[in-house]
Design an enzyme around this catalytic site. Structure first.
Site, short mmCIF file in Angstrom:
data_model
loop_
_atom_site.label_atom_id
_atom_site.label_comp_id
_atom_site.label_asym_id
_atom_site.label_seq_id
_atom_site.Cartn_x
_atom_site.Cartn_y
_atom_site.Cartn_z
CE LYS A 188 16.89 -10.90 7.04
NZ LYS A 188 16.88 -9.60 6.50
N GLY A 241 14.62 -13.54 -3.50
CA GLY A 241 15.88 -12.63 -3.56
C GLY A 241 16.77 -13.14 -4.51
CD GLU A 264 8.66 -17.66 -6.51
OE1 GLU A 264 8.97 -17.23 -7.49
OE2 GLU A 264 8.03 -18.75 -6.18
CB CYS A 299 12.00 -10.53 -9.91
SG CYS A 299 10.07 -10.71 -9.61
CD GLU A 398 18.36 -10.42 -11.10
OE1 GLU A 398 18.85 -10.91 -10.19
OE2 GLU A 398 16.97 -10.56 -11.20
#
Ligand code: NAD
Length: 494
Positions: A188, A241, A264, A299, A398
């Site tokens: 996906k 994500g 993750e 990330c 973040e």
């Protein structure tokens, strides 16, 4: 890199993309499509199928049937290796085409994308292809009348949900080990960057992967991603994500078949610069690259600069100079250092963080605003904010954009305490010429990866995984393979 070839590719129209199920292209069951906007200029690039739950269910059923009849898992390892090697070759043969398609979709500067995206995807697929016939079972140290064997078996059907920042690289981190171990996968991609990964999946079929072993469904996370998460027929879910989505996936697993979920997630990684760093000029340049490449949409970006108070002003000025020298603009120009922000929404979120930082007492040293608005694309100047306190929003949340918060410290203990003061634990760095201090920092800072006197550049031989709210499990290296295997014990009375 050949600019003229890139320019030719960027002019090509992009065909509409549909799902890839059982080896064929299929539209959404209700005919729905999603417009794909290019972050380069805000125009519609193409459409993808807007998947429905029925589409996802069909993809999962196909993957399950492919696994059960052994069309892939039952092949000899050498045969599986051949297909995956061929796939890596095809990715490399199409490297520029894939990179340009990906950049038109997600806005990463081509100088970074070409290596980090199809380039690294091919390397990853080849790494796991080479590894697949070197994974052995075990014989346990049992009493003499017992043979205790530990078999390693594929888990079955893997669901892989991918973000938009490096779709091919991150996609390969999941697809490589999952397929190498004989699993079937339902992929996906992100609705904000699916094109290059869908093209990469097509190349897997061209390489000889049997139909149904890799199915890919495009569309919205809360529809097709949710259907994948809630499926009773998916054995393992692997995800990269945001933390918010990661939480939902754990919930979906709990509400359905308790599938294993590997996450993750994001980070707020500390980049810690001591006054005794071996080369402060080099440290300043790498610090700027470590947060601003791909517009901070990385990330592991070093988004918190912790700098020893005695060199604070001088070092911040050097980082500002290095970041102002980075060219922001057309991601398809080979001279661009920083490309586009992925979407209008992401750009506005970044600007919101800057506003909040100022309201909380921060001072902007450089950047802070949207630029190149006349292009219709989404661009932001690299931004440095000083005076960020330990509990400030910019120190805790973040951003996932080109915004660096700076906090001074006065001792090694204070640096460690600041470094460990968020819910995250993904990456970090310490810059010091003191060997003892370097090792102490590796031990003391709670992260998945700790750099010393550099930032970024870690390759596929080492694991990448977070602790705390940065996730669980690892991508990359042989350790990643463990996620895609079940251990089965055979206890045999002799
Ligand atoms: P996101 O969570 O919004 O989306 C990621 C994927 O999840 C997309 O495919 C999306 O469609 C899907 N999704 C969204 N809602 C869903 C739902 N309800 N159910 C199932 N699937 C759903 O994240 P993003 O904005 O695409 O990516 C940015 C985030 O990814 C940042 O937090 C970044 O730090 C993180 N990231 C982490 C790593 C790592 O290795 N740790 C690497 C890259 C990015």
């Amino acid at each position: 890199m050949d600019q003229s070839k890139i320019d030719t590719l960027r002019e090509q129209s992009v065909p509409a993309f549909s799902h890839l199920i059982e080896g064929v292209h299929v539209p959404a069951s209700d005919g729905g499509t999603v417009d794909i906007l290019s972050p380069i200029n805000g125009t519609v690039l193409t459409t993808t199928a807007k998947g429905t739950k029925a589409d996802m269910d069909a993809a999962i059923a196909s993957a399950r049937a492919a696994f059960e009849d052994g069309r892939w898992a039952g092949q000899p390892p050498a045969a599986r290796k051949k297909v995956l090697m061929k796939w890596a070759d095809l990715i490399e043969e199409n490297v520029l085409e894939l990179a340009v398609l990906g950049v038109r979709d997600n806005g990463t500067e081509i100088s970074m994308a070409i290596k980090a995206e199809p380039g690294s995807a091919a390397v990853t697929i080849r790494y796991y292809a080479e590894a697949l016939d070197k994974i052995y079972g075990e014989i346990a140290p049992t009493p003499g009348d017992i043979l205790g064997m530990i078999h390693k078996e594929p888990v079955g059907v893997v669901g892989a949900i991918i973000p938009w920042n490096f779709p091919m690289m991150i996609g390969a981190w999941k697809l490589g080990p999952a397929l190498a171990m004989g699993n079937s996968v339902v992929l996906k991609p992100s609705e904000s960057a699916s094109l290059s990964l869908m093209r990469m999946a097509e190349l897997a079929l061209e390489a000889g992967l049997p139909p149904g072993v890799l199915n890919a469904v495009t569309g919205e996370g809360h529809v097709v991603g949710e259907a994948l998460g809630l499926s009773m027929d998916v054995d393992v879910l692997v995800f990269t994500g945001s933390g918010a989505t990661g939480r939902k996936l754990m919930e979906y697993a709990a509400r359905s078949n308790m599938k294993r979920v590997y996450l993750e997630l994001g980070g707020k990684s500390p980049n810690i610069v001591f006054a005794d760093a071996p080369n402060l000029d080099e440290a300043a340049k790498v610090t700027a690259g470590g947060i601003f490449r791909n517009s901070g949409q990385v990330c592991v970006a070093g988004s918190r600069l912790l700098v020893e108070a005695s060199i604070h002003n001088e070092f911040v000025a050097a980082v500002a100079k290095a970041s102002e020298a980075m060219r922001v603009g057309d991601p398809l120009s080979v001279d661009t250092h920083i490309g586009a922000i992925n979407s209008d929404d992401q750009l506005n979120a970044n600007l919101g963080f800057v506003k909040t930082a100022i309201a909380e007492g921060g001072e902007i040293i450089t950047g802070g605003e949207r630029i190149l608005e006349e292009t219709g694309g989404y661009y932001m100047a690299p931004t440095i904010v000083t005076g960020v306190t330990k509990d400030a929003t910019l120190a805790q949340k973040e951003v996932f954009g080109p915004v660096l918060g700076v906090t001074p410290f006065s001792s090694e203990e204070e640096a460690i305490s600041l470094a460990n003061s968020t819910v995250y634990g993904l990456a970090g760095a310490a810059w010091t010429a003191n060997l003892g201090r370097a090792h102490r920092m590796v031990k003391a800072v709670r992260t998945g990866v700790m750099h010393i006197n550099t930032y970024g550049g870690v390759d596929g031989t080492v694991p990448l995984g977070g602790i705390g709210q940065s996730g669980n499990g690892s991508d990359k290296s042989l350790h990643a393979i463990e996620k895609y295997l079940n251990l089965k014990t055979a206890w045999i009375k002799l």
